[in-house]
Design an enzyme around this catalytic site. Structure first.
Site, mmCIF file in Angstrom:
data_model
loop_
_atom_site.group_PDB
_atom_site.id
_atom_site.type_symbol
_atom_site.label_atom_id
_atom_site.label_comp_id
_atom_site.label_asym_id
_atom_site.label_seq_id
_atom_site.Cartn_x
_atom_site.Cartn_y
_atom_site.Cartn_z
ATOM 1 N N CYS A 108 -3.680 -42.017 -65.257
ATOM 2 C CA CYS A 108 -3.236 -43.276 -64.651
ATOM 3 C C CYS A 108 -3.145 -44.386 -65.710
ATOM 4 O O CYS A 108 -2.248 -44.370 -66.535
ATOM 5 C CB CYS A 108 -4.157 -43.644 -63.487
ATOM 6 S SG CYS A 108 -3.408 -44.789 -62.326
ATOM 7 N N HIS A 110 -4.173 -38.946 -59.991
ATOM 8 C CA HIS A 110 -5.610 -38.694 -60.196
ATOM 9 C C HIS A 110 -5.954 -37.237 -59.848
ATOM 10 O O HIS A 110 -6.034 -36.879 -58.667
ATOM 11 C CB HIS A 110 -6.439 -39.644 -59.337
ATOM 12 C CG HIS A 110 -6.421 -41.050 -59.816
ATOM 13 N ND1 HIS A 110 -7.298 -41.530 -60.764
ATOM 14 C CD2 HIS A 110 -5.603 -42.077 -59.510
ATOM 15 C CE1 HIS A 110 -7.030 -42.801 -61.009
ATOM 16 N NE2 HIS A 110 -6.010 -43.161 -60.257
ATOM 17 N N GLU A 125 -8.771 -35.817 -60.192
ATOM 18 C CA GLU A 125 -10.187 -35.687 -59.841
ATOM 19 C C GLU A 125 -10.469 -35.872 -58.355
ATOM 20 O O GLU A 125 -11.541 -35.488 -57.874
ATOM 21 C CB GLU A 125 -11.029 -36.670 -60.666
ATOM 22 C CG GLU A 125 -10.853 -38.138 -60.303
ATOM 23 C CD GLU A 125 -9.670 -38.803 -60.998
ATOM 24 O OE1 GLU A 125 -9.634 -40.050 -61.005
ATOM 25 O OE2 GLU A 125 -8.792 -38.096 -61.536
ATOM 26 N N SER A 133 -42.494 -40.780 -57.580
ATOM 27 C CA SER A 133 -42.156 -41.542 -56.383
ATOM 28 C C SER A 133 -42.195 -40.678 -55.136
ATOM 29 O O SER A 133 -42.114 -41.191 -54.018
ATOM 30 C CB SER A 133 -40.740 -42.120 -56.528
ATOM 31 O OG SER A 133 -39.785 -41.071 -56.515
ATOM 32 N N GLY A 134 -42.300 -39.361 -55.329
ATOM 33 C CA GLY A 134 -42.200 -38.448 -54.205
ATOM 34 C C GLY A 134 -40.794 -37.914 -54.038
ATOM 35 O O GLY A 134 -40.563 -36.949 -53.310
ATOM 36 N N GLY A 135 -39.824 -38.531 -54.714
ATOM 37 C CA GLY A 135 -38.432 -38.119 -54.610
ATOM 38 C C GLY A 135 -38.091 -36.991 -55.564
ATOM 39 O O GLY A 135 -38.873 -36.618 -56.439
ATOM 40 N N VAL A 136 -36.877 -36.464 -55.415
ATOM 41 C CA VAL A 136 -36.468 -35.301 -56.195
ATOM 42 C C VAL A 136 -36.347 -35.627 -57.684
ATOM 43 O O VAL A 136 -36.714 -34.807 -58.532
ATOM 44 C CB VAL A 136 -35.144 -34.714 -55.640
ATOM 45 C CG1 VAL A 136 -33.996 -35.694 -55.749
ATOM 46 C CG2 VAL A 136 -34.785 -33.403 -56.332
ATOM 47 N N ASP A 137 -35.882 -36.829 -58.034
ATOM 48 C CA ASP A 137 -35.655 -37.153 -59.447
ATOM 49 C C ASP A 137 -36.956 -37.135 -60.239
ATOM 50 O O ASP A 137 -37.072 -36.459 -61.264
ATOM 51 C CB ASP A 137 -34.986 -38.526 -59.592
ATOM 52 C CG ASP A 137 -33.637 -38.595 -58.897
ATOM 53 O OD1 ASP A 137 -33.030 -37.533 -58.685
ATOM 54 O OD2 ASP A 137 -33.198 -39.703 -58.565
ATOM 55 N N SER A 138 -37.941 -37.907 -59.775
ATOM 56 C CA SER A 138 -39.194 -37.986 -60.533
ATOM 57 C C SER A 138 -39.947 -36.657 -60.500
ATOM 58 O O SER A 138 -40.622 -36.294 -61.462
ATOM 59 C CB SER A 138 -40.086 -39.118 -60.003
ATOM 60 O OG SER A 138 -40.489 -38.881 -58.670
ATOM 61 N N THR A 139 -39.809 -35.910 -59.397
ATOM 62 C CA THR A 139 -40.494 -34.618 -59.294
ATOM 63 C C THR A 139 -39.910 -33.611 -60.285
ATOM 64 O O THR A 139 -40.647 -32.910 -60.992
ATOM 65 C CB THR A 139 -40.387 -34.064 -57.861
ATOM 66 O OG1 THR A 139 -40.939 -35.014 -56.941
ATOM 67 C CG2 THR A 139 -41.143 -32.747 -57.726
#
EC number: 6.3.5.2
Length: 510
Positions: free
Chosen positions: A79, A167, A169, A221-227
């Site tokens: 584009c 585009h 994508e 934090s209990g979340g997936v990222d930090s775990t």
């Protein structure tokens, strides 16, 4: 050296989607602002120029330095990127007589063009531009057209340089994945070996080398990222990882005790810290969303700094920063207007905190983090948990924060999330939560007039959080949840449901 595709970003809303599509081919890629590219070395196998909200005809149109790229590496302009390649090298770009947005079909396709190999005649593509390429430089060859756009795609003779005015994508370009694979795999010769297992192996080896025998403090934090971040660091350094889970007073109902109990099964060394009073008092009277985010981020840093002094020889702070956090915190143009929002775990640490930062997930999208977690054997109770904002309920209470408001929101949120789980809807939703609005409305309960708070339920579907659509939850479910909230939570007499998509709205309200 990890081979990669470089994506130069000109501020398009679709840039992150280009990266997602490249990574779906098991090829690593990085997004960099057009005016701050990395050193071009042998690891870069090809370059993609993104779209842009700008016109190449604008006085302040973004202009990249392609001297080390064009004619030397495979290059694909999308584009705005295609229009730049035409406009700045001898062609002409004009305002289109007919602004072309939405679906179009290719009326001609050059079957001999390597980029368009396997693309069908009449293939549907997605346009999103107000300018069009009127004339091409002499060595540019048109390779595809639509009814309204003659120069829909082109190739430069003698180079592996291509341009497309649609585009590839987006979902609506039905054969976009074929085109991108042609470019990434066949033209750039990428090996498609960037997999979750390979990421774990490489990252753990890098962490071992970087961290050595140092001790690391990591905020859970209990979340997936930090775990997942904690498990990667744990694989690398074992007992030298010290995890801290902070109760900032802005968690969901009962979350502090429940999350600590869940972590017992992972073999991690987890310390729980009750800091509710510190956070709530620091936020007293503050209403600006950015200020709230920064206060919460600073308070986390202070807590981690205090706790780090209790761990002898702690030298690193581990964080679960992921790629969208980094992208949304970086301005393409360098101006503050382009930054969507601050993220509490992006931007470094204050000088007084002597810890260095380690972020093993900072190059991954959310769904990639989940795949990495699964490759390490993490259970679904960790992997499938909805994202929850770092600042917690602090940015779901619009306006100032008080302990009373937190308690009201915790109760409402608990009813909503429990309802999703009970009705089998939780896994159909990417993220759900409730906003407590700074609005009161008139209601009638029994024979009495009430004047109480309004809450907004929010549930969205997404793949990576960069774009999202509102979840079409059943009316019967919403009616049941609304009734339960109003009957059980004192202080709330009206429930609304947010039907905004991202963009233009964000998932959170602040």
């Amino acid at each position: 050296m990890q081979e990669k595709i470089l994506i130069l970003d000109f501020g398009s809303q679709y840039t992150q989607l280009i990266a997602r599509r490249v990574r779906e081919l098991n090829v690593y890629c990085e997004i960099h602002p057009y005016n701050n590219p990395p050193v071009i070395d042998d690891s870069i196998k090809g370059v993609i120029l993104s779209g842009s909200p700008f016109s190449v005809r604008d006085e302040k149109a973004p202009i990249p330095n392609l001297s080390e790229i064009k004619g030397k590496l495979p290059l694909l302009g999308v584009c705005y990127g295609a229009q730049h390649l035409a406009h700045c090298f001898g062609g002409e770009v004009m305002a289109s007589n007919k602004r072309e947005y939405g679906r179009a079909n290719l009326t001609s396709v050059d079957a001999n063009c390597e980029l368009l190999k396997g693309i069908s005649l009449n293939s549907q593509v997605w346009m999103s531009h107000g300018d069009t390429i009127e004339s091409m430089p002499s060595n540019y060859k048109v390779t595809a057209s639509t009814n309204d756009v003659e120069n829909a795609a082109f190739a430069i003779e003698g180079e592996t340089t291509y341009g497309i005015q649609f585009h590839p994508e987006v979902y609506h370009t039905t054969e976009g994945s074929i085109l991108l694979k042609n470019f990434i795999v066949d033209i750039c010769n990428c090996h498609q070996n960037w997999t979750p297992d390979a990421f774990v192996e490489t990252t753990v080896a890098e962490l071992k080398e970087k961290l050595g025998d140092d001790r690391v403090i990591l905020g859970l934090s209990g979340g997936v990222d930090s775990t997942v971040a904690a498990m990667l660091v744990h694989k690398a350094i074992g007992k030298n990882l010290y995890c801290i889970f902070v109760d900032n007073g802005l968690l969901r109902k009962n979350e502090f005790t429940e999350v600590l109990k869940k972590y017992e099964t992972l073999g991690l060394n987890v310390i729980g810290v009750d800091a509710k009073e510190k956070f709530i008092s620091a936020l007293a009277g503050v209403t600006d969303p950015e200020t709230k985010r920064k206060i919460i981020g600073n308070a986390f840093v202070e807590v981690f700094d205090e706790e780090s002094h209790k761990v002898e020889n702690a030298k690193w702070l581990g964080q679960g920063t992921i790629y969208p956090d980094v992208i949304e915190s970086v301005s393409v143009t360098g101006g503050p207007s382009q930054t969507i929002k601050s993220h509490h775990n992006v931007g470094g640490l204050p000088d007084y905190m002597k810890l260095k930062v380690v972020e093993p997930l900072k190059l991954l999208f959310k769904d990639e983090v989940r795949r990495v977690g699964r490759s390490m054997g993490l259970e679904d109770k960790f992997i499938s948990r909805h994202p929850f904002p770092g600042p917690g309920l602090g940015i779901r209470i619009l306006g100032d924060i008080t302990a009373e408001k937190v308690q009201i929101l915790q109760e409402v949120d608990h009813i909503f999330i429990s309802g999703l789980l009970e009705d089998g809807l939780y896994d159909e939703v990417w993220q759900a939560g409730v906003m407590l609005l700074p609005v009161q409305s008139v209601g009638v309960m029994g024979d009495e007039r009430t004047y109480e708070s309004v809450v907004a339920l929010r549930a969205v579907g997404s793949t990576d959080g960069m774009t999202a659509d509102w979840s079409h939850l059943p009316y019967e479910f919403l009616a049941k949840i609304s009734n339960k909230i109003i009957n059980n939570v004192k202080g709330v007499n009206r429930v609304v449901y947010d039907i905004s998509s991202k963009p233009p709205a964000t998932i959170e309200w602040e």
